[in-house]
Design a protein around this motif. Structure first.
Motif, PDB file in Angstrom:
ATOM      1  N   ARG A 176     -13.087  -2.039   3.117  1.00 55.68           N
ATOM      2  CA  ARG A 176     -11.874  -2.384   3.854  1.00 55.68           C
ATOM      3  C   ARG A 176     -11.849  -1.742   5.240  1.00 55.68           C
ATOM      4  O   ARG A 176     -12.496  -0.723   5.478  1.00 55.68           O
ATOM      5  CB  ARG A 176     -10.625  -1.949   3.061  1.00 55.68           C
ATOM      6  N   ASN A 177     -11.060  -2.356   6.129  1.00 53.35           N
ATOM      7  CA  ASN A 177     -10.864  -1.766   7.454  1.00 53.35           C
ATOM      8  C   ASN A 177      -9.725  -0.753   7.397  1.00 53.35           C
ATOM      9  O   ASN A 177      -9.162  -0.483   6.331  1.00 53.35           O
ATOM     10  CB  ASN A 177     -10.598  -2.849   8.505  1.00 53.35           C
ATOM     11  N   ALA A 178      -9.355  -0.187   8.529  1.00 51.03           N
ATOM     12  CA  ALA A 178      -8.321   0.850   8.561  1.00 51.03           C
ATOM     13  C   ALA A 178      -6.950   0.335   8.146  1.00 51.03           C
ATOM     14  O   ALA A 178      -6.068   1.111   7.776  1.00 51.03           O
ATOM     15  CB  ALA A 178      -8.238   1.460   9.963  1.00 51.03           C
ATOM     16  N   GLN A 179      -6.760  -0.997   8.176  1.00 53.37           N
ATOM     17  CA  GLN A 179      -5.479  -1.593   7.783  1.00 53.37           C
ATOM     18  C   GLN A 179      -5.445  -1.968   6.305  1.00 53.37           C
ATOM     19  O   GLN A 179      -4.443  -2.478   5.824  1.00 53.37           O
ATOM     20  CB  GLN A 179      -5.213  -2.844   8.625  1.00 53.37           C
ATOM     21  N   GLY A 180      -6.558  -1.721   5.605  1.00 57.56           N
ATOM     22  CA  GLY A 180      -6.621  -2.066   4.201  1.00 57.56           C
ATOM     23  C   GLY A 180      -7.074  -3.474   3.917  1.00 57.56           C
ATOM     24  O   GLY A 180      -7.033  -3.933   2.769  1.00 57.56           O
ATOM     25  N   VAL A 181      -7.520  -4.198   4.943  1.00 53.97           N
ATOM     26  CA  VAL A 181      -7.972  -5.582   4.773  1.00 53.97           C
ATOM     27  C   VAL A 181      -9.455  -5.589   4.411  1.00 53.97           C
ATOM     28  O   VAL A 181     -10.264  -4.948   5.091  1.00 53.97           O
ATOM     29  CB  VAL A 181      -7.756  -6.403   6.061  1.00 53.97           C
TER      30      VAL A 181
END
Length: 371
Positions: A311-316
């Motif tokens: 995941r990326n830093a946004q949780g995506v």
């Protein structure tokens, strides 16, 4: 074609003692095989062996690339019979392939509930709760496929009595709630928090344009577990965007016909044809892409462990994000021309044409710039 990374016997011998694990030894002691494959043409007909301890038949299907993250097995309950009760210190999600029946779940506090299932049902077993599966037919066998995070637990403790015989109720997971396995849930964005889906084949989905081709999508958190799963569907004459992710996603085709491409970056794609009951397990960070060449929408279920979701830093999950933005999904505009030619030719064989032109055009409106 894809390289298999085989080395000399001299080098392999230096790692021979590390090939077997407590988990693989346990499966062998159960009297079952492990099919080391990332493609099974039909889970409905895959060969099973007698599973004496459980009172049914079974086989494990685990590619080396995912065996230490999670596992998959197929189990069959004989007509008019039931499996032996079992509890375990690992999570399990189940999809019913054939037949009908019921499952009873109970805990040490004495709370006991029973629910019925059929082909297409999806559910999870609460952590360390007892469960027992019953075949509801006296004539036909019932068969299900399950994914668990057992390998890590078995390799960690290497104590089968502890893993399958510990008396402890995880009350935050299951306290005998009478409606625990009701066909309900709470929708949070794409995520449905539930413990039971009566008919996953016809479950309404949520539009997810990010994966391309106007498909539907829904994600599950079941029995408050750490594992997750999702269902995706895509229309006739369309295909999904290629993407890659971590190991352990077991993709089970629920309806439709088509094929998937899988490849390591820098290598040529390999084609895997599928229909109802096919399972594909993409190895770690292999690109894969699913194509509908049938006359009805194609739907699949992906059982997986959270390690899959980088995941990326946004949780995506990065598998949802364009490679142009640093993600792991290939935009249609950047795919190899071979992809479109192959798809067009496959559809032409059955008298159909791609329905992708509007999809390609819609993508261009939001396509990030290449960097």
């Amino acid at each position: 074609m894809t390289k298999n990374a085989l080395v000399t016997e001299e080098l392999a011998s230096k790692f021979a003692t590390e090939k077997e694990t407590p988990y693989t030894r346990w499966v062998a002691n159960e009297g079952l095989d492990i099919i080391s494959a990332h493609y099974i043409p039909d889970l409905h007909t895959v060969d099973l062996k007698p599973w004496a301890r459980r009172g049914g038949k079974g086989v494990y299907i685990n590619h080396e690339a995912s065996r230490t993250s999670n596992d998959c097995y197929v189990c069959e309950i004989p007509p008019g019979k039931q499996l032996e009760p079992q509890r375990q210190l690992f999570e399990e999600m189940i999809y019913v392939l054939d037949g009908r029946g019921s499952t009873t779940v109970w805990n040490d506090a004495g709370k006991r509930i029973t629910f019925e299932w059929q082909a297409g049902s999806l559910f999870a077993i609460p952590l360390n709760a007892f469960c027992q599966h019953f075949n509801g037919s006296g004539k036909d066998a019932a068969r299900f496929v399950a994914v668990t995070n057992g390998p890590g637990i078995i390799n960690l403790y290497e104590d089968i009595d502890f893993i399958f015989g510990t008396q402890y109720d995880f009350k935050n997971r299951f306290s005998g709630e009478p409606d625990y396995f009701d066909n309900k849930g709470e929708q949070k964005g794409l995520l449905l928090e539930t413990n039971f889906v009566a008919d996953a084949i016809n479950l309404p989905l949520i539009h997810a344009k990010e994966r391309g081709a106007g498909g539907g999508h829904i994600r599950f958190n079941m029995a408050k577990g750490s594992m997750n799963s999702h269902i995706s569907q895509f229309p006739v004459g369309t295909y999904k965007k290629a993407h890659c992710h971590g190991p352990g996603a077991h993709v089970i085709m629920m309806s439709g016909t088509g094929y998937s491409l899988m490849w390591q970056e820098g290598e040529e794609p390999r084609r895997y044809d599928w229909g109802k009951g096919t399972m594909i397990v993409p190895p770690n960070m292999w690109y894969h892409q699913h194509f509908n060449t049938g006359s009805e929408p194609a739907r699949y279920l992906a059982f997986k462990h959270e390690v899959v979701s980088i995941r990326n830093a946004q949780g995506v999950p990065k598998a949802w994000i364009s490679k142009r933005l640093g993600g792991d999904q290939i935009d249609y505009a950047d795919e190899s021309p071979v992809v479109r030619t192959m798809f067009k030719d496959a559809l032409a064989e059955i008298g159909l044409e791609p329905r992708m032109e509007s999809v390609y055009e819609a993508e261009l409106a939001d396509l990030p710039e290449k960097v």
